[in-house]
Design a protein around this motif. Structure first.
Motif, PDB file in Angstrom:
ATOM      1  N   GLY A   1       0.803  -1.218   0.000  1.00 59.48           N
ATOM      2  CA  GLY A   1       0.000   0.000   0.000  1.00 59.48           C
ATOM      3  C   GLY A   1       0.836   1.267   0.000  1.00 59.48           C
ATOM      4  N   THR A   2       0.135   2.367   0.177  1.00 55.19           N
ATOM      5  CA  THR A   2       0.808   3.670   0.186  1.00 55.19           C
ATOM      6  C   THR A   2       0.324   4.481   1.375  1.00 55.19           C
ATOM      7  N   GLU A   3       1.166   5.394   1.831  1.00 57.10           N
ATOM      8  CA  GLU A   3       0.809   6.220   2.986  1.00 57.10           C
ATOM      9  C   GLU A   3      -0.195   7.287   2.587  1.00 57.10           C
ATOM     10  N   ARG A   4      -1.233   7.407   3.376  1.00 59.09           N
ATOM     11  CA  ARG A   4      -2.218   8.479   3.213  1.00 59.09           C
ATOM     12  C   ARG A   4      -2.175   9.358   4.459  1.00 59.09           C
ATOM     13  N   ARG A   5      -2.156  10.665   4.251  1.00 62.88           N
ATOM     14  CA  ARG A   5      -2.192  11.577   5.379  1.00 62.88           C
ATOM     15  C   ARG A   5      -3.628  11.742   5.850  1.00 62.88           C
ATOM     16  N   MET A   6      -3.819  11.695   7.163  1.00 57.89           N
ATOM     17  CA  MET A   6      -5.152  11.694   7.753  1.00 57.89           C
ATOM     18  C   MET A   6      -5.312  12.876   8.706  1.00 57.89           C
ATOM     19  N   ASN A   7      -6.552  13.354   8.814  1.00 61.06           N
ATOM     20  CA  ASN A   7      -6.870  14.427   9.752  1.00 61.06           C
ATOM     21  C   ASN A   7      -7.242  13.838  11.112  1.00 61.06           C
TER      22      ASN A   7
ATOM     23  N   SER B   1     -14.615   8.841  28.003  1.00 63.08           N
ATOM     24  CA  SER B   1     -13.827   9.708  28.882  1.00 63.08           C
ATOM     25  C   SER B   1     -14.756  10.617  29.675  1.00 63.08           C
ATOM     26  N   GLY B   2     -14.194  11.199  30.735  1.00 62.45           N
ATOM     27  CA  GLY B   2     -14.951  12.109  31.574  1.00 62.45           C
ATOM     28  C   GLY B   2     -15.240  11.489  32.924  1.00 62.45           C
ATOM     29  N   PRO B   3     -16.059  12.173  33.736  1.00 60.38           N
ATOM     30  CA  PRO B   3     -16.801  13.392  33.393  1.00 60.38           C
ATOM     31  C   PRO B   3     -15.928  14.642  33.413  1.00 60.38           C
ATOM     32  N   VAL B   4     -16.263  15.578  32.541  1.00 58.35           N
ATOM     33  CA  VAL B   4     -15.586  16.872  32.481  1.00 58.35           C
ATOM     34  C   VAL B   4     -16.656  17.953  32.417  1.00 58.35           C
ATOM     35  N   SER B   5     -16.281  19.171  32.784  1.00 58.61           N
ATOM     36  CA  SER B   5     -17.218  20.293  32.685  1.00 58.61           C
ATOM     37  C   SER B   5     -16.988  21.098  31.413  1.00 58.61           C
ATOM     38  N   THR B   6     -15.819  20.951  30.812  1.00 56.88           N
ATOM     39  CA  THR B   6     -15.541  21.615  29.531  1.00 56.88           C
ATOM     40  C   THR B   6     -14.445  20.863  28.806  1.00 56.88           C
ATOM     41  N   ARG B   7     -14.513  20.876  27.493  1.00 62.12           N
ATOM     42  CA  ARG B   7     -13.486  20.237  26.674  1.00 62.12           C
ATOM     43  C   ARG B   7     -13.439  20.952  25.333  1.00 62.12           C
ATOM     44  N   THR B   8     -12.229  21.183  24.841  1.00 67.75           N
ATOM     45  CA  THR B   8     -12.038  21.841  23.553  1.00 67.75           C
ATOM     46  C   THR B   8     -11.268  20.909  22.625  1.00 67.75           C
ATOM     47  N   TRP B   9     -11.766  20.758  21.417  1.00 67.07           N
ATOM     48  CA  TRP B   9     -11.086  19.967  20.388  1.00 67.07           C
ATOM     49  C   TRP B   9     -10.636  20.886  19.264  1.00 67.07           C
ATOM     50  N   THR B  10      -9.408  20.663  18.800  1.00 67.46           N
ATOM     51  CA  THR B  10      -8.834  21.442  17.708  1.00 67.46           C
ATOM     52  C   THR B  10      -8.534  20.512  16.538  1.00 67.46           C
ATOM     53  N   ALA B  11      -8.937  20.900  15.341  1.00 62.20           N
ATOM     54  CA  ALA B  11      -8.722  20.075  14.156  1.00 62.20           C
ATOM     55  C   ALA B  11      -7.296  20.240  13.652  1.00 62.20           C
ATOM     56  N   ARG B  12      -6.691  19.129  13.242  1.00 60.43           N
ATOM     57  CA  ARG B  12      -5.352  19.131  12.661  1.00 60.43           C
ATOM     58  C   ARG B  12      -5.409  18.440  11.297  1.00 60.43           C
ATOM     59  N   GLU B  13      -4.935  19.139  10.288  1.00 59.68           N
ATOM     60  CA  GLU B  13      -4.967  18.597   8.926  1.00 59.68           C
ATOM     61  C   GLU B  13      -3.705  17.784   8.650  1.00 59.68           C
ATOM     62  N   ASP B  14      -3.885  16.628   7.976  1.00 61.74           N
ATOM     63  CA  ASP B  14      -2.757  15.767   7.571  1.00 61.74           C
ATOM     64  C   ASP B  14      -1.804  15.523   8.735  1.00 61.74           C
ATOM     65  N   ALA B  15      -2.350  15.217   9.891  1.00 60.37           N
ATOM     66  CA  ALA B  15      -1.551  15.132  11.109  1.00 60.37           C
ATOM     67  C   ALA B  15      -0.849  13.800  11.287  1.00 60.37           C
ATOM     68  N   TRP B  16      -1.342  12.753  10.636  1.00 59.63           N
ATOM     69  CA  TRP B  16      -0.718  11.432  10.806  1.00 59.63           C
ATOM     70  C   TRP B  16      -0.867  10.637   9.520  1.00 59.63           C
ATOM     71  N   GLY B  17      -0.025   9.621   9.386  1.00 57.12           N
ATOM     72  CA  GLY B  17      -0.011   8.812   8.178  1.00 57.12           C
ATOM     73  C   GLY B  17      -0.440   7.392   8.455  1.00 57.12           C
ATOM     74  N   LEU B  18      -1.239   6.816   7.533  1.00 59.46           N
ATOM     75  CA  LEU B  18      -1.708   5.444   7.643  1.00 59.46           C
ATOM     76  C   LEU B  18      -1.543   4.771   6.290  1.00 59.46           C
ATOM     77  N   THR B  19      -0.990   3.559   6.289  1.00 57.05           N
ATOM     78  CA  THR B  19      -0.807   2.811   5.046  1.00 57.05           C
ATOM     79  C   THR B  19      -2.130   2.181   4.637  1.00 57.05           C
ATOM     80  N   LEU B  20      -2.574   2.490   3.410  1.00 51.86           N
ATOM     81  CA  LEU B  20      -3.829   1.981   2.885  1.00 51.86           C
ATOM     82  C   LEU B  20      -3.607   1.360   1.511  1.00 51.86           C
ATOM     83  N   PRO B  21      -4.546   0.510   1.067  1.00 48.30           N
ATOM     84  CA  PRO B  21      -4.386  -0.091  -0.263  1.00 48.30           C
ATOM     85  C   PRO B  21      -4.322   0.979  -1.352  1.00 48.30           C
ATOM     86  N   VAL B  22      -3.569   0.684  -2.374  1.00 48.87           N
ATOM     87  CA  VAL B  22      -3.422   1.630  -3.507  1.00 48.87           C
ATOM     88  C   VAL B  22      -4.747   1.741  -4.255  1.00 48.87           C
TER      89      VAL B  22
END
Length: 294
Positions: free
Chosen positions: A123-129, A273-294
């Motif tokens: 396979g080939t590496e694909r960048r994932m969000n 996860s939790g319990p929490v009273s607040t949580r913030t998520w931030t999006a990251r583009e092309d942050a990690w690589g995963l090998t997938l079929p061509v």
């Protein structure tokens, strides 16, 4: 932690076999080892717990890490590499084996041992969000905040069915349940507790996307979901409680999503996860690589 090496070829793989995979489907594990060993130089690691799992990844050297395990093994590996600030330079491969494989399927990884192993080799590496929260946790697939009590019930059921590090059946022993019941009868009764929130009832949350209010505490909601979107954004869907006709979901996209309100639990990929009273998520583009079929 056992380690096995095979004859050398042009590619070098570090095959980390999660203990849950070994217990749940030893035949698929054997097939994956045979296919990978036939096509590459493989060093096989059999960690017995999270510390050995982390140590195996840290000592990978120039070898390409291949995980044989389920969704939890994948999220654990991505989280470790993220906290070590090594995620961007390390492409992961996965042979899905185990009970929870919905995330692997959604990412495009073949779920058969032979097909997944061949994808690792050819396979080939694909960048994932992904999403990163304010406690440095990662989310590969989705964050879901279910109705009040639902996440707690599922988490308790999982803890009964699995023990530490996924050992099945730990909570199903009759003698253990008997001991717990006896202890409850011996413990002095304290002051009455506040009544818990109704199971499966609505929740009141404030949801902000890039600082803009999507829903406030005055409007109860049935569920909230946050998933990585294109271009370094997060897609948010809030389902308000219906009164009469079904209420349309509230949709938004942005780089940061903050959820706050009464203490709540949430499901991030395969983990609660939790319990929490607040949580913030931030999006990251092309942050990690995963090998997938061509």
């Amino acid at each position: 932690m056992a380690e096995v090496a095979t004859s050398p070829t042009s590619d070098q793989l570090l095959v980390v076999i999660d203990p849950v995979a070994r217990r749940s489907d030893g035949e698929s594990v054997r097939i994956a080892k045979d296919v990978l060993s036939a096509g590459a130089t493989t060093k096989v690691c059999l960690p017995d717990g999270p510390e050995e799992f982390a140590r195996a990844l840290a000592r990978r050297g120039s070898r390409r890490p291949v995980l044989v395990g389920d969704d939890r093994a994948l999220t654990r590996a991505v989280g470790l590499l993220h906290r070590q600030r090594e995620l961007t330079g390390c492409a992961l491969s996965l042979v899905p084996v185990g009970g929870t494989l919905s995330l692997a399927r959604s990412l495009g990884v073949p779920t058969g041992a032979v097909a997944a192993s061949r994808a690792v080799l050819d396979g080939t590496e694909r960048r994932m969000n992904l999403l990163v929260d304010d406690s440095d946790g990662v989310v590969l697939g989705a964050v879901r905040i279910p109705p009040a009590g639902a996440a707690r019930v599922r988490e308790g059921s999982a803890a009964e069915a699995e023990g530490p590090y996924g050992v099945p059946g730990a909570g199903q022993r009759p003698w253990l349940r008997t001991c717990r019941s006896l202890v409850r009868t011996l413990v002095p009764v304290g002051p009455p507790r506040a009544a818990p929130a109704p199971e499966g009832g609505p929740v009141r949350l404030r949801v902000e996307v890039d600082g803009r209010m999507l829903v406030d505490l005055h409007r109860p909601v049935e569920s909230v979901s946050v998933v990585p979107g294109p271009g370094g954004t997060a897609r948010v869907e809030v389902r308000p409680v219906s009164v009469g006709a079904e209420a349309a979901p509230l949709l938004a996209e942005g780089h940061t999503v903050t959820v706050s309100g009464a203490h709540f639990r949430y499901r991030a990929d395969a983990l609660v996860s939790g319990p929490v009273s607040t949580r913030t998520w931030t999006a990251r583009e092309d942050a990690w690589g995963l090998t997938l079929p061509v």
